[in-house]
Design a protein around this motif. Sequence first.
Motif, PDB file in Angstrom:
ATOM      1  N   ALA A  88       0.831  -1.208   0.000  1.00 18.63           N
ATOM      2  CA  ALA A  88       0.000   0.000   0.000  1.00 18.63           C
ATOM      3  C   ALA A  88       0.864   1.257   0.000  1.00 18.63           C
ATOM      4  N   TYR A  89       1.964   1.223   0.808  1.00 18.82           N
ATOM      5  CA  TYR A  89       2.847   2.404   0.839  1.00 18.82           C
ATOM      6  C   TYR A  89       3.538   2.619  -0.509  1.00 18.82           C
ATOM      7  N   LEU A  90       3.996   1.542  -1.125  1.00 16.05           N
ATOM      8  CA  LEU A  90       4.649   1.674  -2.425  1.00 16.05           C
ATOM      9  C   LEU A  90       3.676   2.243  -3.461  1.00 16.05           C
ATOM     10  N   PHE A  91       2.437   1.782  -3.425  1.00 15.26           N
ATOM     11  CA  PHE A  91       1.436   2.324  -4.358  1.00 15.26           C
ATOM     12  C   PHE A  91       1.185   3.807  -4.080  1.00 15.26           C
ATOM     13  N   HIS A 143       4.830  11.563   3.067  1.00 16.47           N
ATOM     14  CA  HIS A 143       5.588  10.310   3.118  1.00 16.47           C
ATOM     15  C   HIS A 143       5.779   9.850   4.563  1.00 16.47           C
ATOM     16  N   ILE A 144       6.100  10.789   5.454  1.00 18.79           N
ATOM     17  CA  ILE A 144       6.300  10.414   6.872  1.00 18.79           C
ATOM     18  C   ILE A 144       5.011   9.866   7.471  1.00 18.79           C
ATOM     19  N   ILE A 145       3.874  10.509   7.174  1.00 19.28           N
ATOM     20  CA  ILE A 145       2.587  10.041   7.693  1.00 19.28           C
ATOM     21  C   ILE A 145       2.256   8.653   7.138  1.00 19.28           C
ATOM     22  N   ALA A 146       2.498   8.464   5.836  1.00 23.25           N
ATOM     23  CA  ALA A 146       2.203   7.158   5.230  1.00 23.25           C
ATOM     24  C   ALA A 146       3.072   6.058   5.833  1.00 23.25           C
TER      25      ALA A 146
END
Length: 502
Positions: free
Chosen positions: A18-21, A44-47
């Motif tokens: 999910a993060y990569l997407f 990005h930090i939140i994800a």
Amino acid sequence: MTPTEISSYLWLLIPVGAYLFFALALHMASRRVALLARIKVPLHIIALGLCLDLSLGYLQSDWAKIMWPYGKAMIAFGCMILLIQILEALSIGYFMVRLQGRHVPPILRRFVLLASYFIVATIILRTYLDLDVTSLIATSAVVSFVVGLASQDLLGSVLAGIVVGIERPLGLDDWVTINDQEGQIVDITWRRTEMRTRDGDLVVLPNSQLMKSTIVNHNRPTPAHRVTMEIGAHYRHPPNKVKNAIISAARLCGNISYSPAPSVFLLGYDDSSITYRLNVWIDDFSLLEQIRDQINTYIWYQFKREGIEIPFPIRTLHTPAAEEPSEVIRRGLVERLVPLLEGADIFRGIPGKTLERIAAGMRLETYGAGETLFDEGQPGRNMYMLISGEAQVLKKRPDGREQKMATLQPGEICGEMSLLLEQPRMATVRMASDSQIIAMGPGVFKELASEHPEFLEHLSKLVENRRQENAELQALFSETVHQTREGRLQAVLGRIRSALKL
């Protein structure tokens, strides 16, 4: 490892995917939306924090329980960074810069953001991870002290960069002179200032060195800049004549400012010449060399026309070539001018002997390419004949721009209607190349009219023929009494007699 543990570890693939997407989607969107590019880091930090929180919270291992608070800390830190960026953009970027028009140095804005990030990070470390922030700060102070001793120049440049951003002795695109180097500022960072010279070279100046240098900013407090030029003229020429010639030449340059107006001062009496200083004001310092070139070029032509000599240095042994006798020069000029005068319609019917006598009293004047002979609407009492070169006849359009109406060749005349009818110039005449002209005033025509009475009738017919082609002349003789050709010829003849004082 039991099947249950294996399946739990496989569960980590879902948040990682999910993060990569999300990272790929954010990268594609930030290339189109500038706002996303600015807040990409906190997103990005939140994800990442969400991925850690979801994945580690599902695992039951001891190391997962230890790492799980780090996910929540990353979420909190990312949200705070995002909030700080939004507040900075609204308070400084929108209200202060856009609405109030204040200048906030970029270096100062970055410093405020970094200081805010540090304070938030220390609070989050204490709150979520229960770290000893005091010892961390103390350790950071010791490290900073050690690093500071090892890099005093770098820190000095950074602090000087902050001072430059606050005091603003210079800005981007300003033309400055620093340590006898002249150039345009192209970049100002925390550590250095970059300047591009007129030669196209890039000069990098550490901000610490910049603060110790004398800075001459040619764009502050206003873009107006005075340019001085020194010109030498021969002792035989009266100073007022030379000053007027220099002023006339300077005003031909379209890139100078007329407020303050150009001025000339007599500097002193040198060995071989009287030296004058010309002062002009410009608004674009980048055109300095072009303006000097134009003014010097126009001065040469202006001096040539008015017979003002730029002398050789007295210490130079100058042996001029043997000059031709003045009678030979005069005869050559007459032989050159008479065929051109005979070919002009305005002198048709005038005997050759008379034209020779007129030509003997003429003097060639030299004009440079781009110089204006006269402007549209300007009063004038001379007629001109082009002897060599080319000139353009320009007419102003309703939008203020100039439109080329004709190109004058050697032997063609201009300005005759202003001489004969005492009317303002109907067009602008500007030299297309270096040219020579002769000027003829009312005295020449008065002399011809007294010797050849039929010459006035010829002039009136010439004006009548020109009237049919020229709307302004049609309006001049549009009264009812001038509706017939005979009436118009009589009106034109009267205007010519009045203009020539006959």
